[in-house]
Design a protein around this motif. Structure first.
Motif, short mmCIF file in Angstrom:
data_model
loop_
_atom_site.label_atom_id
_atom_site.label_comp_id
_atom_site.label_asym_id
_atom_site.label_seq_id
_atom_site.Cartn_x
_atom_site.Cartn_y
_atom_site.Cartn_z
N ASN A 188 0.87 -1.18 0.00
CA ASN A 188 0.00 0.00 0.00
C ASN A 188 0.91 1.23 0.00
O ASN A 188 1.49 1.57 1.01
CB ASN A 188 -0.89 -0.06 1.25
N LEU A 189 1.05 1.84 -1.17
CA LEU A 189 2.03 2.91 -1.35
C LEU A 189 1.34 4.23 -1.68
O LEU A 189 0.50 4.29 -2.57
CB LEU A 189 3.00 2.52 -2.49
N THR A 190 1.73 5.27 -0.95
CA THR A 190 1.18 6.61 -1.16
C THR A 190 2.27 7.51 -1.74
O THR A 190 3.38 7.54 -1.22
CB THR A 190 0.69 7.21 0.17
N LEU A 191 1.93 8.24 -2.77
CA LEU A 191 2.85 9.23 -3.34
C LEU A 191 2.52 10.61 -2.77
O LEU A 191 1.36 11.06 -2.84
CB LEU A 191 2.72 9.28 -4.86
N VAL A 224 0.47 -3.88 -5.88
CA VAL A 224 0.65 -2.81 -4.88
C VAL A 224 -0.46 -1.77 -5.04
O VAL A 224 -0.59 -1.14 -6.11
CB VAL A 224 2.04 -2.13 -5.03
N ALA A 225 -1.26 -1.60 -4.00
CA ALA A 225 -2.32 -0.58 -4.02
C ALA A 225 -1.66 0.80 -3.95
O ALA A 225 -0.70 0.98 -3.19
CB ALA A 225 -3.26 -0.78 -2.85
N THR A 226 -2.14 1.73 -4.73
CA THR A 226 -1.50 3.05 -4.74
C THR A 226 -2.51 4.15 -4.47
O THR A 226 -3.71 4.01 -4.73
CB THR A 226 -0.86 3.35 -6.12
N SER A 227 -2.00 5.24 -3.92
CA SER A 227 -2.80 6.46 -3.81
C SER A 227 -1.86 7.64 -3.93
O SER A 227 -0.64 7.51 -3.74
CB SER A 227 -3.57 6.50 -2.49
#
Ligand code: NAD
Ligand code: IPM
Ligand code: MN
Length: 359
Positions: A182-185, A213-216
């Motif tokens: 779970n990766l946030t930019l 990989v879930a991203t936001s």
């Protein structure tokens, strides 16, 4: 016996105070686990600058080069302008050794009191992955019209594809490896016209390689608010040099103190030594009083052990920190709400390492 050579740069202010405790911990845990650590000390600091006009000798980088890792305290002290001291020592090490990943864990350790909410989520446990070699940290630019009403300063931030892609890929791989993909930019592509849309674009393209990989994406302003309001929603947050810097003080601040926060400046290819240092600085306001929290430095030393491949020893140091913080009557430094001295908290952790026994 396995043995490692570690360059030790305590630096300024509380850097020297917390380093003493980290070295005691490393001595103890290395003898418990049966490997050797040879420390070579470098007394480079603002004091060196006052004496020699340089923060480190001209061949300073070369003197560090052949070590297995570098352990650093803090750099910068009143009397020397911060941009001179930091660009004379810390920042050149990060760049010359291509330590392009700054890895900064944020965790609500036992015994910490989050300042903002009663009963705040105990689930503050995430990592900031910060680009560590370019971006907003730049000497490109200049000043013109000094003293006139046309006075102007230009500061150039450069984002190369190479550096942007490699930090994003590291963050995706790291998220995968954590088992919490779970990766946030951290971005700001609404207001920053060129660079942040570019980060969004690279993030979107690379994310296609990581469908698991879930991203936001969050603009840095609201991301700061969410760190405070909903810290439990984050697992890994990746950002530019400046955004990563800000988020990695905010995160520990939300847990109650920045005195516990560690960081690793990593050269993932292992061509050059990596460097381990607390997130905090030299704390001139408390320097010399013997009350600094040594845990940020000790946790950084645990990250150094992990990097050397001594993960069991690193995990053992973390257990010792958690045992001490979680025990009734622990000798806590003032930032943790106690009255203990740096050395008392350090001793409790050294003792906890011994009590549990090694292998
Ligand atoms: P700082 O982190 O030194 O201090 C900020 C506040 O946090 C102070 O009130 C300080 O007392 C407190 N604090 C920090 N570490 C603590 C600890 N271990 N235990 C208890 N309290 C702690 O930040 P600053 O005041 O912005 O910077 C002071 C100097 O350090 C400047 O020269 C700055 O450039 C430098 N700095 C260096 C590094 C580094 O070497 N990596 C990092 C940050 C700041
Ligand atoms: C950090 C520090 C440094 C940075 C400063 C002292 C240059 O704040 O390590 O977080 O911004 O990288
Ligand atoms: Mn910082």
């Amino acid at each position: 016996m396995r043995s490692y050579e570690i360059a030790v740069v305590p630096g300024d202010g509380i850097g020297t105070e917390v380093m003493t405790e980290a070295l005691r911990v490393l001595d103890r845990v290395s003898s418990e686990f049966g490997f050797g650590l040879k420390f070579r000390h470098f007394d480079w600091s603002c004091e060196t600058y006052r004496k020699t006009g340089r923060m480190m000798p001209e061949d300073g980088i070369d003197r560090l080069r052949d070590h297995d890792s570098i352990l650093l305290g803090a750099v910068g002290f009143p009397g020397v302008p911060d941009h001179i001291s930091l660009w004379g020592l810390l920042i050149p090490i990060r760049r010359e050794f291509d330590q392009y990943v700054s890895l900064r864990p944020v965790r609500l350790l036992p015994g910490l009191t989050p300042p903002l909410r009663d009963g705040a989520s105990a689930d503050v446990d995430f990592w900031v992955v910060r680009e560590n070699t370019e971006g907003e940290y730049s000497q490109v630019g200049g000043r013109q019209g000094t003293g006139t009403d046309q006075e102007m300063v230009v500061q150039v931030a450069t984002f190369t594809r190479r550096a942007t892609d490699r930090i994003l890929r590291y963050a995706f791989d790291f998220s995968r490896g954590l088992g919490r993909p779970n990766l946030t930019l951290a971005t700001k592509s609404n207001g920053i016209y060129h660079s942040m849309p570019y980060w969004d674009e690279r993030f979107a393209e690379i994310s296609a390689e990581y469908p698991d990989v879930a991203t936001s994406q969050e603009h840095i302003d609201i991301l700061c608010a969410k760190f405070v309001l909903q810290p439990e929603r984050f697992d890994v947050v990746v950002g530019s040099n400046l955004f990563g810097d800000i988020l990695s003080d905010l995160g520990p601040g939300v847990t109650g103190t920045i005195g516990v926060a560690p960081s690793a400046n990593i050269n993932p290819e292992r061509v050059h030594p990596s460097m381990f240092e607390p997130v905090h600085g030299s704390a001139p306001d408390i320097a010399g009083q013997g009350i600094a929290n040594p845990i940020g430095q000790i946790w950084s030393a645990a990250m150094l052990l992990d990097h050397l491949g001594e993960e069991e020893a690193g995990a053992h140091v973390m257990r010792a920190i958690e045992t001490v913080l979680g025990s009734a009557g622990a000798p806590l430094t003032p930032d943790l709400g106690g009255r203990a001295a740096t050395g008392e908290l350090g001793s409790a952790i050294v003792n906890a390492i011994g009590e549990r026994g090694g292998r």
